[in-house]
Design a protein around this motif. Structure first.
Motif, mmCIF file in Angstrom:
data_model
loop_
_atom_site.group_PDB
_atom_site.id
_atom_site.type_symbol
_atom_site.label_atom_id
_atom_site.label_comp_id
_atom_site.label_asym_id
_atom_site.label_seq_id
_atom_site.Cartn_x
_atom_site.Cartn_y
_atom_site.Cartn_z
ATOM 1 N N TYR A 7 23.437 -5.782 47.580
ATOM 2 C CA TYR A 7 24.862 -5.547 47.817
ATOM 3 C C TYR A 7 25.483 -6.603 48.720
ATOM 4 N N THR A 28 28.286 -5.917 44.363
ATOM 5 C CA THR A 28 26.912 -6.421 44.350
ATOM 6 C C THR A 28 26.892 -7.788 45.030
ATOM 7 N N VAL A 50 32.161 -0.915 46.134
ATOM 8 C CA VAL A 50 31.006 -1.596 46.732
ATOM 9 C C VAL A 50 30.555 -2.679 45.769
ATOM 10 N N SER A 98 27.130 1.073 50.622
ATOM 11 C CA SER A 98 25.924 1.127 49.786
ATOM 12 C C SER A 98 24.918 2.133 50.331
ATOM 13 N N CYS A 157 30.777 -2.963 52.525
ATOM 14 C CA CYS A 157 29.811 -2.797 51.430
ATOM 15 C C CYS A 157 28.439 -2.363 51.942
#
Length: 110
Positions: A91, A52, A50, A101, A97
């Motif tokens: 994220y 950022t 995942v 997240s 993702c």
């Protein structure tokens, strides 16, 4: 989140075109077993996969990102990422993702 909501997020993760194939395989194993070992493997894989919002912006703004997505799409991704970051998003905005997240934030439910 409830366990059922987490399971739905795992299904979203698996269905996401942007999901890393290894993460997808681990998520599928977890979904079938829902045991502690596969839950731990899923959490570890989420930590590794995942991204950022900063990582996403940097990748889209790189030579590799421009080659992969095309210059115009990459520029749009950077702009979109910056807008989301300004709103507090932490994220990457891709489907994988986003689902990942949410699963990770609620990992104690797994």
């Amino acid at each position: 989140m409830t366990k059922n909501e987490i399971l739905e997020k795992v299904k979203e993760l698996i269905a996401a075109p942007s999901c890393n194939p290894n993460l997808k395989s681990i998520a599928e194993k977890y979904l079938k077993s829902q045991d502690k070992t596969n839950a731990e493997a899923l959490v570890k894989s989420l930590e590794e996969n995942v991204n950022t919002i900063d990582d996403t912006i940097a990748f889209a703004d790189s030579d590799t990102g421009r080659k992969l997505f095309g210059a115009e799409t990459a520029a749009d991704m950077v702009k979109h990422g910056m807008e989301l970051k300004a709103k507090g998003e932490k994220y990457c905005f891709c489907a994988a993702c986003q689902a990942g997240s949410k699963i990770y934030a609620n990992k104690e439910i797994l």
